[in-house]
Scaffold this active site. Sequence first.
Site, PDB file in Angstrom:
ATOM      1  N   HIS A  23      -3.716  -0.034  -2.256  1.00  0.00           N
ATOM      2  CA  HIS A  23      -2.946   0.064  -2.628  1.00  0.00           C
ATOM      3  C   HIS A  23      -2.741  -1.537  -3.255  1.00  0.00           C
ATOM      4  O   HIS A  23      -1.375  -1.953  -3.556  1.00  0.00           O
ATOM      5  CB  HIS A  23      -0.999   0.013  -1.680  1.00  0.00           C
ATOM      6  CG  HIS A  23      -0.672   1.907  -1.841  1.00  0.00           C
ATOM      7  ND1 HIS A  23      -0.566   2.125  -0.668  1.00  0.00           N
ATOM      8  CD2 HIS A  23      -1.889   2.927  -1.944  1.00  0.00           C
ATOM      9  CE1 HIS A  23      -0.170   3.514  -0.659  1.00  0.00           C
ATOM     10  NE2 HIS A  23      -1.379   3.555  -1.280  1.00  0.00           N
ATOM     11  N   HIS A  79      -5.343  15.269  -4.562  1.00  0.00           N
ATOM     12  CA  HIS A  79      -4.595  14.621  -4.064  1.00  0.00           C
ATOM     13  C   HIS A  79      -5.053  13.454  -5.561  1.00  0.00           C
ATOM     14  O   HIS A  79      -6.044  12.914  -5.717  1.00  0.00           O
ATOM     15  CB  HIS A  79      -3.929  13.859  -3.493  1.00  0.00           C
ATOM     16  CG  HIS A  79      -3.405  12.555  -3.245  1.00  0.00           C
ATOM     17  ND1 HIS A  79      -2.142  12.111  -3.643  1.00  0.00           N
ATOM     18  CD2 HIS A  79      -3.696  11.209  -2.759  1.00  0.00           C
ATOM     19  CE1 HIS A  79      -1.886  11.134  -3.888  1.00  0.00           C
ATOM     20  NE2 HIS A  79      -2.545   9.959  -2.842  1.00  0.00           N
ATOM     21  N   GLU A  81      -4.481   9.976  -6.051  1.00  0.00           N
ATOM     22  CA  GLU A  81      -4.696   8.510  -6.084  1.00  0.00           C
ATOM     23  C   GLU A  81      -6.403   8.200  -6.188  1.00  0.00           C
ATOM     24  O   GLU A  81      -6.821   8.779  -5.454  1.00  0.00           O
ATOM     25  CB  GLU A  81      -3.652   7.882  -4.447  1.00  0.00           C
ATOM     26  CG  GLU A  81      -3.319   7.065  -4.725  1.00  0.00           C
ATOM     27  CD  GLU A  81      -2.689   6.507  -3.818  1.00  0.00           C
ATOM     28  OE1 GLU A  81      -1.888   6.723  -2.928  1.00  0.00           O
ATOM     29  OE2 GLU A  81      -1.992   5.220  -3.980  1.00  0.00           O
ATOM     30  N   ASP A  83      -8.401   5.955  -4.780  1.00  0.00           N
ATOM     31  CA  ASP A  83      -9.093   6.375  -3.176  1.00  0.00           C
ATOM     32  C   ASP A  83      -9.929   7.264  -3.434  1.00  0.00           C
ATOM     33  O   ASP A  83     -10.584   7.925  -2.694  1.00  0.00           O
ATOM     34  CB  ASP A  83      -8.291   5.658  -2.136  1.00  0.00           C
ATOM     35  CG  ASP A  83      -7.070   6.328  -1.904  1.00  0.00           C
ATOM     36  OD1 ASP A  83      -6.500   7.090  -2.712  1.00  0.00           O
ATOM     37  OD2 ASP A  83      -7.106   6.303  -0.891  1.00  0.00           O
ATOM     38  N   HIS A 145       1.520  12.596   0.228  1.00  0.00           N
ATOM     39  CA  HIS A 145       2.924  11.817  -0.227  1.00  0.00           C
ATOM     40  C   HIS A 145       3.224  11.504  -1.403  1.00  0.00           C
ATOM     41  O   HIS A 145       3.668  10.415  -1.850  1.00  0.00           O
ATOM     42  CB  HIS A 145       2.168  10.204   0.594  1.00  0.00           C
ATOM     43  CG  HIS A 145       0.971   9.338   0.757  1.00  0.00           C
ATOM     44  ND1 HIS A 145       1.506   8.338  -0.036  1.00  0.00           N
ATOM     45  CD2 HIS A 145       0.259   9.472  -0.231  1.00  0.00           C
ATOM     46  CE1 HIS A 145       0.678   8.033  -1.148  1.00  0.00           C
ATOM     47  NE2 HIS A 145      -0.216   8.494  -0.335  1.00  0.00           N
ATOM     48  N   ASP A 164      -4.472  12.688   2.423  1.00  0.00           N
ATOM     49  CA  ASP A 164      -3.830  11.806   3.088  1.00  0.00           C
ATOM     50  C   ASP A 164      -3.210  12.055   4.899  1.00  0.00           C
ATOM     51  O   ASP A 164      -3.723  11.096   5.287  1.00  0.00           O
ATOM     52  CB  ASP A 164      -3.071  10.218   2.528  1.00  0.00           C
ATOM     53  CG  ASP A 164      -3.335   9.632   1.457  1.00  0.00           C
ATOM     54  OD1 ASP A 164      -4.488   9.119   1.738  1.00  0.00           O
ATOM     55  OD2 ASP A 164      -3.005   9.634   0.238  1.00  0.00           O
ATOM     56  N   TYR A 192      -0.180   3.604   9.518  1.00  0.00           N
ATOM     57  CA  TYR A 192      -0.822   4.275   8.252  1.00  0.00           C
ATOM     58  C   TYR A 192       0.716   5.590   8.094  1.00  0.00           C
ATOM     59  O   TYR A 192       1.537   5.364   7.118  1.00  0.00           O
ATOM     60  CB  TYR A 192      -1.870   5.583   8.752  1.00  0.00           C
ATOM     61  CG  TYR A 192      -1.930   5.932   7.379  1.00  0.00           C
ATOM     62  CD1 TYR A 192      -3.223   5.777   6.647  1.00  0.00           C
ATOM     63  CD2 TYR A 192      -1.702   7.158   6.901  1.00  0.00           C
ATOM     64  CE1 TYR A 192      -4.086   5.945   5.078  1.00  0.00           C
ATOM     65  CE2 TYR A 192      -1.841   8.335   5.669  1.00  0.00           C
ATOM     66  CZ  TYR A 192      -3.489   7.730   5.192  1.00  0.00           C
ATOM     67  OH  TYR A 192      -3.507   8.420   3.187  1.00  0.00           O
ATOM     68  N   HIS A 225      -8.582   9.980   5.130  1.00  0.00           N
ATOM     69  CA  HIS A 225      -9.442   9.064   5.690  1.00  0.00           C
ATOM     70  C   HIS A 225      -9.432   8.137   7.136  1.00  0.00           C
ATOM     71  O   HIS A 225      -8.937   9.275   7.597  1.00  0.00           O
ATOM     72  CB  HIS A 225      -7.929   7.493   5.442  1.00  0.00           C
ATOM     73  CG  HIS A 225      -7.868   7.496   4.215  1.00  0.00           C
ATOM     74  ND1 HIS A 225      -8.074   6.813   3.004  1.00  0.00           N
ATOM     75  CD2 HIS A 225      -7.019   7.456   3.782  1.00  0.00           C
ATOM     76  CE1 HIS A 225      -7.635   6.891   1.895  1.00  0.00           C
ATOM     77  NE2 HIS A 225      -6.413   6.981   2.105  1.00  0.00           N
TER      78      HIS A 225
HETATM   79 FE1  FEO Z   1      -2.903   8.462  -1.305  1.00  0.00          FE
HETATM   80 FE2  FEO Z   1      -5.681   7.946   0.403  1.00  0.00          FE
HETATM   81  O1  FEO Z   1      -4.335   7.943  -1.096  1.00  0.00           O
END
Ligand code: FEO
Length: 396
Positions: A23, A79, A81, A83, A145, A164, A192, A225
């Site tokens: 982030h 999602h 984001e 990554d 999230h 996530d 996390y 992840h």
């Molecule tokens: Fe919310 Fe692993 O990105």
Amino acid sequence: MVTELKKGVYWVGVVDWNLRRFHGHELSTHRGSTYNSYLIRDEKTVLVDTVWEPFAEQLIENIRQIIDPAKIDIIVANHSEVDHSGGLPSVMRHCPDATVVVSKRGLESVEGHYHQPWNFKAVKTGDHINIGANDLVFVEAPMLHWPDSMFTYLTGHNVLMPNDAFGQHYATAYRFNDQVNQEELYEEALKYYVNILTPFSPLVLKKIDEVLALKLPVDIIAPSHGAIWRENPIQIVEKYRQWARQEPEPRAVVLFDTMWNGTRRMAEVIAEGLADGGVDCKVIQVAVSDLNDALVEVSRARTIVVGSPTVNGGVLASVTPLLESLRGLKFKNKQGAAFGCYGWSGESVKLIEEHLQKCGITLVREGLRCKWQPRAEELDSCRAFGRELAAATKGA
Ligand code: FEO
């Protein structure tokens, strides 16, 4: 190395051993991370999530070990984001006609990131897409999230891919939860949760109930992840329930920074008082400690004691990130107190108290201030302060 989860279901992600900040620079990742992407071969070929853009070519190579990427029919972006979506442009260059499946909010966020006129299909909770022998089933998971977050479930193989949720920033040589060090696995899963999901804990509890009510058999939970939960996958769901309840342990954490060691002395003696009173605690000088690790200690503790000397009518700048995190993470069931040295005006303790109250942290007692360096009798007061906090920690 590509790994088969179930027949025709593959992990094609990448391991980022060297990631140390995430982030931007917000989150520490001492043990690296993985970006998990899953390839499903049925009558249709499906890719669920991609990887961070710097690893996109490695993802393409991994897919190529199984199938020509041009044959991908559907890409699910659970999602947006980066990554997880960063590899989308590279993958889409190989299969430009593929359908990109997103949640309703994902329509906005994926397009907002990549500005491409891809063939989007927005889905909502309960929607199915048949891919041959099996179906994809979608469950929206807003604020777990991000507003666009979504879970994808694969029938037949009973694989839940919740993006996530249930993940860990944990680079490992092995892919599955039963193959990795359990202590490290849970340290990273908790870190996390605390740093990313704590503010959404009420929604976590509701979403778990909602997903369990669907009575979908779950053989594997494959997050985006870290390790994939195949041995007793429900163990991490139960842990999330526990963490989301935010029932603190009867322990304390003393977080402070200092200019000339007066506030440090106070912190240490307050901790002695807590220990005298039978309460275990950690003492953390925030300026020289990892904030994300410190927040894990905060999550565990019932009593949060924050100290700063007064500087320029406020607190030390090094204490501000902690205060901002206490606000943003919205911890529940905490009590607290403030302390600090001062020389002239002495506002820091009052400011910390006001901030703790704004964060929903109940004050156990009035804060403790020492002018200049604490004298012997003032250190006695710090010890007594610690004992009072201990009694409140045990009695709460
Ligand atoms: Fe919310 Fe692993 O990105």
